[in-house]
Design a protein around this motif. Sequence first.
Motif, PDB file in Angstrom:
ATOM      1  N   SER A   1      -6.374   8.914  -0.911  1.00  0.00           N
ATOM      2  CA  SER A   1      -6.209   7.946   0.203  1.00  0.00           C
ATOM      3  C   SER A   1      -6.201   8.431   1.533  1.00  0.00           C
ATOM      4  O   SER A   1      -6.806   7.903   2.327  1.00  0.00           O
TER       5      SER A   1
ATOM      6  N   LYS B   1      -8.314  -0.246  11.267  1.00  0.00           N
ATOM      7  CA  LYS B   1      -8.962  -1.590  11.584  1.00  0.00           C
ATOM      8  C   LYS B   1      -9.065  -1.914  12.919  1.00  0.00           C
ATOM      9  O   LYS B   1      -9.956  -2.252  13.531  1.00  0.00           O
TER      10      LYS B   1
ATOM     11  N   ILE C   1     -11.166  -1.940   4.996  1.00  0.00           N
ATOM     12  CA  ILE C   1     -10.766  -3.207   4.228  1.00  0.00           C
ATOM     13  C   ILE C   1     -10.875  -2.639   2.640  1.00  0.00           C
ATOM     14  O   ILE C   1     -10.003  -3.059   2.064  1.00  0.00           O
ATOM     15  N   SER C   2     -12.015  -2.102   2.464  1.00  0.00           N
ATOM     16  CA  SER C   2     -12.010  -2.001   0.941  1.00  0.00           C
ATOM     17  C   SER C   2     -11.073  -0.792   0.501  1.00  0.00           C
ATOM     18  O   SER C   2     -10.602  -0.885  -0.767  1.00  0.00           O
ATOM     19  N   TYR C   3     -11.109   0.097   1.215  1.00  0.00           N
ATOM     20  CA  TYR C   3      -9.926   1.327   0.653  1.00  0.00           C
ATOM     21  C   TYR C   3      -8.678   0.659   0.984  1.00  0.00           C
ATOM     22  O   TYR C   3      -7.798   1.022  -0.120  1.00  0.00           O
ATOM     23  N   GLN C   4      -8.238  -0.474   1.634  1.00  0.00           N
ATOM     24  CA  GLN C   4      -7.035  -0.967   1.748  1.00  0.00           C
ATOM     25  C   GLN C   4      -6.884  -1.718   0.247  1.00  0.00           C
ATOM     26  O   GLN C   4      -5.777  -1.559  -0.293  1.00  0.00           O
ATOM     27  N   LYS C   5      -7.754  -2.422   0.023  1.00  0.00           N
ATOM     28  CA  LYS C   5      -7.499  -3.208  -1.371  1.00  0.00           C
ATOM     29  C   LYS C   5      -7.462  -2.112  -2.573  1.00  0.00           C
ATOM     30  O   LYS C   5      -6.737  -2.442  -3.491  1.00  0.00           O
ATOM     31  N   GLU C   6      -8.104  -1.251  -2.401  1.00  0.00           N
ATOM     32  CA  GLU C   6      -8.170  -0.181  -3.475  1.00  0.00           C
ATOM     33  C   GLU C   6      -6.864   0.447  -3.840  1.00  0.00           C
ATOM     34  O   GLU C   6      -6.227   0.721  -4.502  1.00  0.00           O
ATOM     35  N   SER C   7      -6.149   0.964  -2.464  1.00  0.00           N
ATOM     36  CA  SER C   7      -5.062   1.814  -2.528  1.00  0.00           C
ATOM     37  C   SER C   7      -3.753   1.132  -2.226  1.00  0.00           C
ATOM     38  O   SER C   7      -2.731   1.572  -2.489  1.00  0.00           O
ATOM     39  N   GLN C   8      -3.934  -0.023  -1.564  1.00  0.00           N
ATOM     40  CA  GLN C   8      -2.626  -0.788  -1.170  1.00  0.00           C
ATOM     41  C   GLN C   8      -1.724   0.070  -0.133  1.00  0.00           C
ATOM     42  O   GLN C   8      -0.500  -0.153   0.195  1.00  0.00           O
TER      43      GLN C   8
END
Length: 93
Positions: free
Chosen positions: A19, A70, A56-63
């Motif tokens: 991450s 952003k 946004i996609s990495y945040q959804k993936e890793s929390q």
Amino acid sequence: HFKVSSFILNIRRLYNMNSQQKKKHSLVLGILSIVLGLLSPIVGLVLGIVGLVLAISYQKESQLDYKTEKILNIVGLVVSVLNWILAIAIVFR
């Protein structure tokens, strides 16, 4: 044949990144979108969009929290759009 296997290896490396490494990509894109948004609004706009989508996609993936990434990408988008509007206003004055 060598290029195909090299390409597959690069995709595997991107998928297996931790991450912190992924945060660097969207952070660097945010910084570049601000700087290049002043020089070339189109480039800054593209980098800002790509960086925001990655964050946004990495945040959804890793929390994890990608707030800084952003914000930088949104600022890069705003700088690019304002620079573009200013350039159009100067040209059509």
